[in-house]
Write a protein that holds these residues in place. Structure first.
Motif, PDB file in Angstrom:
ATOM      1  N   ASN A   1       0.832  -1.208   0.000  1.00 43.86           N
ATOM      2  CA  ASN A   1       0.000   0.000   0.000  1.00 43.86           C
ATOM      3  C   ASN A   1       0.862   1.252   0.000  1.00 43.86           C
ATOM      4  OD1 ASN A   1      -2.478  -1.223  -0.013  1.00 43.86           O
ATOM      5  ND2 ASN A   1      -2.519  -1.467   2.199  1.00 43.86           N
ATOM      6  N   ARG A   2       0.257   2.319  -0.424  1.00 39.32           N
ATOM      7  CA  ARG A   2       0.963   3.597  -0.436  1.00 39.32           C
ATOM      8  C   ARG A   2       1.149   4.100   0.986  1.00 39.32           C
ATOM      9  NH1 ARG A   2      -2.239   7.318  -4.365  1.00 39.32           N
ATOM     10  NH2 ARG A   2      -3.880   6.707  -2.965  1.00 39.32           N
ATOM     11  N   LYS A   3       2.164   4.898   1.168  1.00 39.05           N
ATOM     12  CA  LYS A   3       2.437   5.463   2.482  1.00 39.05           C
ATOM     13  C   LYS A   3       1.366   6.491   2.823  1.00 39.05           C
ATOM     14  CE  LYS A   3       7.389   4.869   2.230  1.00 39.05           C
ATOM     15  NZ  LYS A   3       8.696   5.507   2.222  1.00 39.05           N
ATOM     16  N   PRO A   4       0.992   6.580   4.108  1.00 33.59           N
ATOM     17  CA  PRO A   4      -0.043   7.537   4.514  1.00 33.59           C
ATOM     18  C   PRO A   4       0.268   8.978   4.117  1.00 33.59           C
ATOM     19  CG  PRO A   4       0.387   5.996   6.283  1.00 33.59           C
ATOM     20  CD  PRO A   4       1.415   5.728   5.217  1.00 33.59           C
ATOM     21  N   SER A   5       1.527   9.405   4.222  1.00 30.92           N
ATOM     22  CA  SER A   5       1.842  10.800   3.882  1.00 30.92           C
ATOM     23  C   SER A   5       1.616  11.066   2.392  1.00 30.92           C
ATOM     24  CB  SER A   5       3.281  11.135   4.262  1.00 30.92           C
ATOM     25  OG  SER A   5       4.187  10.324   3.565  1.00 30.92           O
TER      26      SER A   5
ATOM     27  N   VAL B   1      -0.677   9.577   0.525  1.00 29.95           N
ATOM     28  CA  VAL B   1      -2.135   9.650   0.356  1.00 29.95           C
ATOM     29  C   VAL B   1      -2.638  11.016   0.822  1.00 29.95           C
ATOM     30  CG1 VAL B   1      -4.339   8.649   1.059  1.00 29.95           C
ATOM     31  CG2 VAL B   1      -2.403   7.147   0.586  1.00 29.95           C
ATOM     32  N   LEU B   2      -2.118  11.498   1.947  1.00 29.01           N
ATOM     33  CA  LEU B   2      -2.541  12.811   2.456  1.00 29.01           C
ATOM     34  C   LEU B   2      -2.206  13.916   1.471  1.00 29.01           C
ATOM     35  CD1 LEU B   2      -1.535  12.649   6.211  1.00 29.01           C
ATOM     36  CD2 LEU B   2      -3.841  12.646   5.256  1.00 29.01           C
ATOM     37  N   ARG B   3      -0.976  13.912   0.960  1.00 28.35           N
ATOM     38  CA  ARG B   3      -0.570  14.960   0.023  1.00 28.35           C
ATOM     39  C   ARG B   3      -1.389  14.912  -1.261  1.00 28.35           C
ATOM     40  NH1 ARG B   3       4.108  17.673   1.504  1.00 28.35           N
ATOM     41  NH2 ARG B   3       5.186  16.744   3.254  1.00 28.35           N
ATOM     42  N   SER B   4      -1.781  13.717  -1.684  1.00 30.00           N
ATOM     43  CA  SER B   4      -2.590  13.625  -2.904  1.00 30.00           C
ATOM     44  C   SER B   4      -3.995  14.191  -2.686  1.00 30.00           C
ATOM     45  CB  SER B   4      -2.666  12.175  -3.392  1.00 30.00           C
ATOM     46  OG  SER B   4      -3.400  11.372  -2.491  1.00 30.00           O
ATOM     47  N   ARG B   5      -4.469  14.209  -1.442  1.00 31.21           N
ATOM     48  CA  ARG B   5      -5.793  14.770  -1.148  1.00 31.21           C
ATOM     49  C   ARG B   5      -5.770  16.288  -1.034  1.00 31.21           C
ATOM     50  NH1 ARG B   5      -9.253  11.627   3.089  1.00 31.21           N
ATOM     51  NH2 ARG B   5     -10.687  13.178   2.298  1.00 31.21           N
ATOM     52  N   LEU B   6      -4.589  16.884  -1.090  1.00 33.89           N
ATOM     53  CA  LEU B   6      -4.465  18.336  -0.966  1.00 33.89           C
ATOM     54  C   LEU B   6      -4.458  19.050  -2.311  1.00 33.89           C
ATOM     55  CD1 LEU B   6      -1.826  18.527   1.879  1.00 33.89           C
ATOM     56  CD2 LEU B   6      -4.264  19.059   2.022  1.00 33.89           C
ATOM     57  N   LEU B   7      -4.874  18.383  -3.368  1.00 36.31           N
ATOM     58  CA  LEU B   7      -4.830  18.959  -4.708  1.00 36.31           C
ATOM     59  C   LEU B   7      -5.647  20.245  -4.809  1.00 36.31           C
ATOM     60  CD1 LEU B   7      -3.657  18.584  -7.495  1.00 36.31           C
ATOM     61  CD2 LEU B   7      -5.629  17.191  -8.083  1.00 36.31           C
ATOM     62  N   ASN B   8      -6.830  20.273  -4.220  1.00 31.79           N
ATOM     63  CA  ASN B   8      -7.663  21.489  -4.274  1.00 31.79           C
ATOM     64  C   ASN B   8      -6.990  22.651  -3.553  1.00 31.79           C
ATOM     65  OD1 ASN B   8      -9.663  20.275  -5.776  1.00 31.79           O
ATOM     66  ND2 ASN B   8     -10.834  19.650  -3.977  1.00 31.79           N
ATOM     67  N   TRP B   9      -6.369  22.367  -2.403  1.00 33.44           N
ATOM     68  CA  TRP B   9      -5.644  23.406  -1.669  1.00 33.44           C
ATOM     69  C   TRP B   9      -4.473  23.924  -2.497  1.00 33.44           C
ATOM     70  CZ3 TRP B   9      -0.551  23.035   0.358  1.00 33.44           C
ATOM     71  CH2 TRP B   9      -0.171  24.100   1.170  1.00 33.44           C
ATOM     72  N   THR B  10      -3.742  23.001  -3.130  1.00 35.55           N
ATOM     73  CA  THR B  10      -2.602  23.376  -3.967  1.00 35.55           C
ATOM     74  C   THR B  10      -3.038  24.295  -5.104  1.00 35.55           C
ATOM     75  OG1 THR B  10      -1.492  21.300  -3.444  1.00 35.55           O
ATOM     76  CG2 THR B  10      -0.742  22.460  -5.403  1.00 35.55           C
ATOM     77  N   LYS B  11      -4.117  23.925  -5.777  1.00 34.54           N
ATOM     78  CA  LYS B  11      -4.620  24.748  -6.883  1.00 34.54           C
ATOM     79  C   LYS B  11      -5.068  26.117  -6.391  1.00 34.54           C
ATOM     80  CE  LYS B  11      -6.123  21.043  -9.950  1.00 34.54           C
ATOM     81  NZ  LYS B  11      -7.274  20.381 -10.579  1.00 34.54           N
ATOM     82  N   ALA B  12      -5.694  26.156  -5.220  1.00 32.10           N
ATOM     83  CA  ALA B  12      -6.169  27.430  -4.677  1.00 32.10           C
ATOM     84  C   ALA B  12      -4.993  28.349  -4.321  1.00 32.10           C
ATOM     85  CB  ALA B  12      -7.034  27.186  -3.440  1.00 32.10           C
TER      86      ALA B  12
END
Length: 130
Positions: free
Chosen positions: A28-32, A34-45
């Protein structure tokens, strides 16, 4: 060849192994990650706020978002609201991790990030490499 292959896949004659049965499975992918991949909207903003330019040199290409408030501090603050005391102990497929990830995402503010190009990011963050 492409049509024949597609037809054989659709008919079930060719099957692909996935997950743990795939020959390239590495766990499985590392938790960090997965977390960073969920921040895409924040990154774009953050990038939109900064006009899709490096705030240091004004470059338009190869942009990244730097955490002004360290990512580790945000994660550590969110860990206080969970049963686990270490990020590495959590299963990324668990309900606990999903709740934890939601907390981490909600804790990110626009002021927590700044847009840099890759060279400026490496210059301004000692842990970042080109």
């Amino acid at each position: 060849v492409r049509t024949t292959r597609r037809n054989r896949i659709e008919s079930g004659e060719i099957t692909y192994k996935s997950g743990m049965s795939h020959h390239l499975w590495k766990g499985n992918r590392k938790p960090s990650f997965v977390l960073r991949s969920r921040l895409l909207n924040w990154t774009k903003a953050v990038m939109a706020r900064d006009g899709f330019r490096c705030t240091d040199c004004g470059a338009k290409g190869s942009l990244e978002v730097h955490h002004v408030r360290p990512f580790k501090d945000i994660v550590d603050g969110a860990l206080k609201n969970t049963e686990s005391n270490k990020l590495g102990d959590m299963d990324v497929n668990s309900e606990e991790f999903a709740r934890f990830a939601d907390i981490v995402v909600s804790e990110h503010r626009l002021s927590d990030g700044i847009t840099y190009c890759k060279p400026c990011h490496a210059r301004n963050d000692s842990r970042r490499r080109i």
